[in-house]
Design an enzyme around this catalytic site. Structure first.
Site, mmCIF file in Angstrom:
data_model
loop_
_atom_site.group_PDB
_atom_site.id
_atom_site.type_symbol
_atom_site.label_atom_id
_atom_site.label_comp_id
_atom_site.label_asym_id
_atom_site.label_seq_id
_atom_site.Cartn_x
_atom_site.Cartn_y
_atom_site.Cartn_z
ATOM 1 N N ASP A 15 32.611 -56.133 84.416
ATOM 2 C CA ASP A 15 33.048 -56.694 83.136
ATOM 3 C C ASP A 15 34.345 -57.482 83.355
ATOM 4 O OD1 ASP A 15 34.000 -57.148 80.595
ATOM 5 O OD2 ASP A 15 33.992 -55.046 79.981
ATOM 6 N N GLY A 37 27.756 -62.366 74.031
ATOM 7 C CA GLY A 37 27.926 -62.373 75.488
ATOM 8 C C GLY A 37 29.348 -62.110 75.927
ATOM 9 N N ASP A 39 31.884 -64.025 75.677
ATOM 10 C CA ASP A 39 32.814 -64.483 74.636
ATOM 11 C C ASP A 39 33.115 -63.344 73.658
ATOM 12 O OD1 ASP A 39 34.338 -66.201 73.102
ATOM 13 O OD2 ASP A 39 32.664 -67.418 72.385
ATOM 14 N N GLY A 124 23.749 -67.321 80.306
ATOM 15 C CA GLY A 124 23.262 -66.327 79.358
ATOM 16 C C GLY A 124 22.523 -67.019 78.227
HETATM 17 N N1 AR6 Z 1 31.790 -59.882 81.907
HETATM 18 C C1 AR6 Z 1 31.251 -60.760 82.775
HETATM 19 N N2 AR6 Z 1 30.112 -61.428 82.542
HETATM 20 C C2 AR6 Z 1 29.478 -61.181 81.366
HETATM 21 C C3 AR6 Z 1 29.978 -60.279 80.408
HETATM 22 C C4 AR6 Z 1 31.182 -59.604 80.710
HETATM 23 N N3 AR6 Z 1 31.737 -58.725 79.870
HETATM 24 N N4 AR6 Z 1 29.109 -60.253 79.353
HETATM 25 C C5 AR6 Z 1 28.107 -61.111 79.651
HETATM 26 N N5 AR6 Z 1 28.320 -61.659 80.862
HETATM 27 P P1 AR6 Z 1 26.895 -65.808 77.930
HETATM 28 P P2 AR6 Z 1 26.729 -68.764 77.943
HETATM 29 C C6 AR6 Z 1 27.508 -62.655 81.598
HETATM 30 O O1 AR6 Z 1 25.681 -65.712 77.073
HETATM 31 O O2 AR6 Z 1 25.355 -68.726 78.509
HETATM 32 C C7 AR6 Z 1 28.356 -67.024 73.332
HETATM 33 O O3 AR6 Z 1 27.816 -66.669 72.103
HETATM 34 C C8 AR6 Z 1 26.076 -62.816 81.212
HETATM 35 O O4 AR6 Z 1 25.269 -61.844 81.873
HETATM 36 O O5 AR6 Z 1 28.055 -64.956 77.620
HETATM 37 O O6 AR6 Z 1 27.727 -69.723 78.529
HETATM 38 C C9 AR6 Z 1 29.364 -68.157 73.217
HETATM 39 O O7 AR6 Z 1 30.102 -68.098 72.019
HETATM 40 C C10 AR6 Z 1 25.765 -64.236 81.716
HETATM 41 O O8 AR6 Z 1 25.396 -64.211 83.092
HETATM 42 O O9 AR6 Z 1 27.479 -67.346 77.939
HETATM 43 C C11 AR6 Z 1 28.506 -69.368 73.275
HETATM 44 O O10 AR6 Z 1 27.983 -69.705 72.005
HETATM 45 C C12 AR6 Z 1 27.112 -64.949 81.616
HETATM 46 O O11 AR6 Z 1 28.078 -63.932 81.338
HETATM 47 C C13 AR6 Z 1 27.385 -68.977 74.198
HETATM 48 O O12 AR6 Z 1 27.324 -67.557 74.141
HETATM 49 C C14 AR6 Z 1 27.185 -65.999 80.555
HETATM 50 O O13 AR6 Z 1 26.424 -65.586 79.430
HETATM 51 C C15 AR6 Z 1 27.665 -69.368 75.619
HETATM 52 O O14 AR6 Z 1 26.558 -69.084 76.411
#
Ligand code: AR6
Length: 177
Positions: A15, A37, A39, A124
């Site tokens: 994390d 996610g 964020d 994600g």
């Molecule tokens: N630590 C590290 N990595 C993480 C964590 C964490 N705590 N949680 C998730 N991931 P995403 P995106 C990984 O969906 O695709 C949001 O709603 C996850 O497994 O977080 O860039 C924003 O507000 C994945 O591999 O981001 C935007 O609207 C990676 O982080 C949108 O999502 C990115 O997944 C952005 O989408």
């Protein structure tokens, strides 16, 4: 731990909100007003001061990055980077994802930050294929080290094992240990 031109490259499964680095990078959206996610995890762990600062910034174009403090998290700053939504690969997604990484590193350099942690931006909710996205992330970091310098340690923090293994395979090929 890997090394590229005196820069330490670390691979971590876990994390990103727990990382005690100068800056953690957020995979944000254009509004900078939070979401799911990573964020969502960053805003929950950091507390409301991050959102207050994001509101003042007023948004961020895709491929760019903005900085806030990190609230209650152990890092000093959050760099909010906006990756592209993947729409099949013909909408400049590769360049935009590259820019999200590169501009995050530029912002870190502007603030004289030495250690930075990246999640797998856009892989994600935004649907970017993980394999291509990892190549772009690694290329952007290497190019930044080649062209700009200033950074001392880069962490790739992968939330799940599959993505961790993917990065491990690629880093093993590119860098010395
Ligand atoms: N630590 C590290 N990595 C993480 C964590 C964490 N705590 N949680 C998730 N991931 P995403 P995106 C990984 O969906 O695709 C949001 O709603 C996850 O497994 O977080 O860039 C924003 O507000 C994945 O591999 O981001 C935007 O609207 C990676 O982080 C949108 O999502 C990115 O997944 C952005 O989408």
């Amino acid at each position: 731990m890997y090394k590229y031109k005196n820069v330490k490259i670390h691979l971590v499964q876990g994390d990103i909100t727990t990382m005690a680095v100068d800056a953690i990078v957020n995979a944000a959206n254009n509004t900078l007003l939070g979401g799911g996610g990573v964020d969502g995890a960053i805003h929950r762990a950091g507390g409301p001061t991050i959102l207050e600062q994001c509101k003042k910034i007023g948004g961020c174009p895709t491929g760019e990055a903005r900085i806030t403090t990190a609230g209650n998290m152990p890092s000093k700053y959050v760099i909010h980077a906006v990756g592209p939504v993947y729409k099949g690969g013909n909408k400049n997604e590769d360049k935009l994802l590259y820019n999200a990484y590169y501009n995050s590193l530029k912002l870190a350099k502007d603030y004289n930050l030495k250690t930075i942690a990246f999640p797998a931006i856009s892989t994600g909710v935004y649907g970017y294929p993980k394999d291509e996205a990892s190549d772009i992330a690694i290329k952007a970091v290497m190019d930044f080290i080649d062209n700009e310098g200033g950074i001392e340690e880069v962490y790739f923090v992968l939330f799940n094992k599959d993505n961790y293994t993917l990065y491990e395979e690629k880093l093993n090929l590119k860098f010395s240990r």
